[in-house]
Structure formats: structure tokens, C-alpha cells
Design a protein around this motif. Structure first.
Motif, PDB file in Angstrom:
ATOM      1  N   PRO A   6       5.406  -5.590   1.372  1.00 34.44           N
ATOM      2  CA  PRO A   6       4.480  -5.056   1.943  1.00 34.44           C
ATOM      3  C   PRO A   6       5.457  -3.663   2.597  1.00 34.44           C
ATOM      4  O   PRO A   6       5.153  -2.374   2.595  1.00 34.44           O
ATOM      5  N   GLU A   7       6.569  -3.843   3.273  1.00 33.41           N
ATOM      6  CA  GLU A   7       7.031  -2.637   4.399  1.00 33.41           C
ATOM      7  C   GLU A   7       8.138  -2.146   3.121  1.00 33.41           C
ATOM      8  O   GLU A   7       7.332  -1.114   3.345  1.00 33.41           O
ATOM      9  N   LEU A   8       8.180  -2.825   2.197  1.00 31.42           N
ATOM     10  CA  LEU A   8       9.512  -1.543   1.113  1.00 31.42           C
ATOM     11  C   LEU A   8       8.158  -0.715   0.454  1.00 31.42           C
ATOM     12  O   LEU A   8       8.721   0.566   0.417  1.00 31.42           O
ATOM     13  N   THR A  24       0.902  -1.406   0.058  1.00 35.78           N
ATOM     14  CA  THR A  24      -0.280   0.075  -0.010  1.00 35.78           C
ATOM     15  C   THR A  24       0.938   1.412   0.374  1.00 35.78           C
ATOM     16  O   THR A  24       1.776   1.664   0.910  1.00 35.78           O
ATOM     17  N   LEU A  25       0.961   1.949  -0.740  1.00 34.31           N
ATOM     18  CA  LEU A  25       1.641   3.161  -1.054  1.00 34.31           C
ATOM     19  C   LEU A  25       1.197   4.444  -0.338  1.00 34.31           C
ATOM     20  O   LEU A  25       0.051   4.317   0.531  1.00 34.31           O
ATOM     21  N   ILE A  47      12.732   4.115  -4.511  1.00 34.53           N
ATOM     22  CA  ILE A  47      13.436   3.516  -3.209  1.00 34.53           C
ATOM     23  C   ILE A  47      13.516   3.467  -1.814  1.00 34.53           C
ATOM     24  O   ILE A  47      12.997   4.610  -1.649  1.00 34.53           O
ATOM     25  N   SER A  48      13.415   2.119  -1.333  1.00 34.30           N
ATOM     26  CA  SER A  48      13.398   1.861  -0.913  1.00 34.30           C
ATOM     27  C   SER A  48      14.299   1.122   0.511  1.00 34.30           C
ATOM     28  O   SER A  48      15.341   0.069  -1.018  1.00 34.30           O
ATOM     29  N   PRO A  71       8.621   3.645   2.071  1.00 35.16           N
ATOM     30  CA  PRO A  71       9.912   4.194   0.381  1.00 35.16           C
ATOM     31  C   PRO A  71      10.754   5.460   0.936  1.00 35.16           C
ATOM     32  O   PRO A  71      10.178   5.918   1.613  1.00 35.16           O
ATOM     33  N   LEU A  72      11.529   4.894   0.495  1.00 33.54           N
ATOM     34  CA  LEU A  72      12.815   6.639   1.041  1.00 33.54           C
ATOM     35  C   LEU A  72      12.272   7.990   0.170  1.00 33.54           C
ATOM     36  O   LEU A  72      12.578   9.075   0.186  1.00 33.54           O
TER      37      LEU A  72
END
Length: 406
Positions: A328-330, A287-288, A349-350, A334-335
Motif C-alpha cells: 500500500p505504501e509503495l 492506490t495509485l 520504482i518505489s 512511487p519514485l
């Protein structure tokens, strides 16, 4: 050429309605190199100026427009701010400064006022009081024939024609819409008409090279309703804040309401099942953040992972399969996020566990889904190079030294 009359409708109009200010302020900064990269409804969620590729430059330009909305800054005052900002950033915009300042001022104010007006007219109470809306063209030296022909057109307030023809309908268009009561209809002997047929004309997008169909009488990128696009985006944002999460099973779609703390675990489980089964289908892989969904213009924050994407990574990158359960976590954290040259594509980028990942996502043209296109590990020097080449529109504070070289 347009429907303005020396900006009498907007120039120094005073404090804008609160809805107009809210519409403008919620826009995210979106750098772009040329006209055509950002089109239509994306303008309801993003502040962009063709050729303005710096976040700092866009931030200053947006602040100047915001001052015009909230303080009633005149075009002459805005021109002074524009010249100062251009000099400060050394921006070579390649056009006459007076013309460019006027276009930015005019378009942003007209769109904000229109969005604010629509927000007021689209409430259930207003729709009940004003069952119809009337298109109004305001006289000008060089009128568009279509806009003149639409003057006085009375349509139901929910007619789909307003989705594409709610003004402004072009550069320097100052056409407006007025609400109509039942008494107005009787007193003026007006009738609610049928909408004119859409006469679509081909237009070649200079940024993509693709041919797009645009209604006659409407300039490219103006064939949308800014207020409606804004309100629908706000509904999506509010839904995202609720403790709900959709789950897509392989081959079918079903929605389960689960607490946020369980969402990522469920998504990781679904990804694992897809990996193990090898079945054709797709699952919700993450999920974004709202800010990225907002810029993409998607109706959902969920990212879908398909069997097709997995097959493209096999067997070239078999080491990545163990990383897919981290999606899911990435995707949720994201960074950075960068807009890519391809329309509707964004790079994320994650970082996780001391490693960096490069993910490319794409929104479907109908705005209903976002798919993961590619997923690879990357190096710190690659990320540093990407940051030098393109400024992100989304950025979290992080230190590249915290990540190894994979």
C-alpha cells in the motif's frame, strides 16, 4: 487526404474556448517511439507525438500547441516554433517538417475544440435544450465518402454512436457536430434517426503487431469521443480526492468508506489475510497517484493483488512475502513510473526502508481494473540503467545514494 479545407476552421482561429484549453492543458506528457503505442482514449489524457521519446522535447511541443490554442497562433507561426524545437533537440522525426508540423497542429487543435464543445453540449441543461445532435461534413478537395454520407445525420444526444463517431474522425478531419433544438427539428422537418450500423474493419497495429477492429470511415485511434473520455477521467480524479477508499475482500467485492489515514492500514491487513489464507481471490493492495492512473487510462486508482500473482513468486522469491504488506505504501508513493513496451503495462520504482522495489502493473483492456503483475527488490545500478534507457513519465525527487544495495 481528409476533411479539412486549408485549415479555415482552425488556422489562426483566435482564443480557444476555455474548455478546449482546459482539456489540452490537463494532458500528461507520454513519450512514445512509434504510432500505435498510444491509442484511442489514452490521447484524451496524454500528450504524445509518435517518435518523441524525450520529456523535454514533448514539453516544448506541448507548449507550442498551447500557444496556438490560447493565442490563435497560425499554422505558419506554429511551423516556425516546430522547426526551432526540432533544431534545439536534434529530433530526427523521419518525415517532411511541413507535413509533420501540420499533423501535430491540426490534430491537437481539432481534438481540443471537439472536447471543449462536447463539454458544453453534454451538461444536463444543454442536453435538455438540445435533444439531438447533427453531424456536419465540411467540403474539401478529398472527402472521405463515409463522412459525406454522415453529413446531416440527426441522432439523439445520448446515442452510443457518438462514443465512437464524435469528430474528428481521422487525420485532418474537420467534421463538426451541431446541437439541435426541438424547434430546429420542427422547422426543418428533421427526424431523430437510428444510428448507422458499425462496420468494423481489421487493422494491424504496427507497434503491437495485433489486429484491431476499427469502424469503417474512422482512422485508427480516432474511434473515441475525446470530450467524453476527458470528463469521465475528471470524475475519477474528483472521486479520488474524496476521503473514500474501496476494499476488496477475498472472493468478493465490497466498498467501505474509510478515511485516507486508515486506507493503507486496511489494505495492508487485507494483503496479510490473503498471504496467510492462501485462498484463491484478490484484494486491493494499494492506490495509485492520480497522475499514473491518468496515463494508464483506468477508471479506478486501485491496484489489485491476486492469488495468481502470489503463486508466480513462490517459491522463486520467498523472501518477498514479508515485503508484500508494504505494497500500500509503495504503490501510493512511487519514485518513478515508466511506460513499458507491452501495451497497458507500467513499471513503478518505489523505495522504503532504504530498499528499492521494482513493481510492474497492468491495466485490463476494459479499463476497469489494474493488477500487480510482478514485485521484486532491485538495485540502485538497475534503477540507474532503467533511467538511462527510458525516461519516466512520472518522477519524484530522490537520491539513489539514500538506498542500499539490498
Amino acid at each position: 487526404m481528409g476533411d479539412g479545407l486549408d485549415l479555415t476552421l482552425l488556422d489562426g482561429a483566435g482564443l480557444a474556448p476555455s474548455d478546449a484549453i482546459s482539456f489540452f492543458r490537463q494532458k500528461a506528457l507520454l513519450p512514445s517511439e512509434r504510432f500505435g503505442e498510444v491509442m484511442g482514449e489514452a490521447h484524451a489524457r496524454a500528450f504524445t507525438v509518435a517518435g518523441a521519446t524525450s520529456q523535454a522535447l514533448l514539453n516544448d511541443l506541448k507548449a507550442a500547441v498551447n500557444t496556438a490554442l490560447t493565442s490563435g497562433t497560425t499554422l505558419a507561426d506554429f511551423r516556425k516554433d516546430f522547426d526551432r524545437i526540432v533544431a534545439k533537440h536534434g529530433w530526427e522525426h523521419g518525415s517532411d517538417p511541413g507535413w509533420r508540423a501540420k499533423i501535430i497542429y491540426d490534430t491537437n487543435l481539432a481534438t481540443a475544440y471537439a472536447a471543449g464543445q462536447y463539454a458544453q453540449m453534454a451538461t444536463p441543461e444543454a442536453r435538455d435544450i438540445f435533444p439531438a445532435w447533427r453531424y456536419r461534413h465540411h467540403s474539401c478537395p478529398h472527402p472521405r465518402p463515409e463522412h459525406v454520407a454522415w453529413d446531416g445525420l440527426v441522432l439523439a444526444n445520448d446515442d452510443p454512436w457518438w462514443d465512437t463517431h464524435f469528430p474528428p474522425n481521422g487525420w485532418r478531419c474537420h467534421c463538426t457536430v451541431e446541437p439541435v433544438t426541438r424547434s430546429d427539428l420542427r422547422r426543418n422537418n428533421w427526424t431523430i434517426s437510428e444510428a448507422p450500423a458499425l462496420d468494423l474493419r481489421p487493422w494491424r497495429n504496427p507497434a503491437t503487431g495485433k489486429t484491431e477492429m476499427v469502424p469503417k470511415g474512422i482512422d485508427p485511434s480516432f474511434d473515441y469521443n475525446p470530450g467524453k473520455a476527458w470528463l469521465e477521467g475528471r470524475k475519477v480524479a474528483q472521486a479520488k480526492q474524496a476521503p473514500l477508499a474501496p476494499r476488496t475482500h477475498i472472493g468478493t467485492t465490497s466498498v467501505h468508506h474509510v478515511p485516507p489515514v486508515e486506507r493503507e492500514a486496511q489494505q495492508a491487513q487485507d494483503v496479510t489475510e490473503l498471504l496467510k489464507s492462501g485462498a484463491r481471490g484478490e484484494v486491493t493492495a494499494g492506490t495509485l497517484p492520480h497522475e499514473i492512473q491518468h496515463v494508464l487510462g483506468s477508471s479506478t486508482p486501485d491496484i489489485f493483488l491476486s492469488h495468481d500473482t502470489l503463486s508466480k513468486n513462490d517459491p522463486r522469491h520467498p523472501e518477498m512475502f514479508s515485503d508484500y504488506v508494504k505494497l500500500p505504501e509503495l504503490l501510493q508513493r512511487p519514485l518513478i513510473a515508466q511506460k513499458l513496451p507491452k501495451p497497458l503495462h507500467v513499471r513503478l520504482i518505489s523505495g522504503l526502508g532504504g530498499k528499492l522495489y521494482n513493481l510492474v502493473i497492468k491495466r485490463t483492456r476494459d479499463g476497469q481494473r489494474i493488477y500487480l503483475q510482478s514485485f521484486l527488490r532491485t538495485r540502485t545500478e538497475e534503477v540507474a540503467r532503467m533511467l538511462r534507457q527510458t525516461e519516466p513519465f512520472y518522477h519524484q525527487d530522490f537520491d539513489l545514494s539514500d538506498y542500499d544495495e539490498n
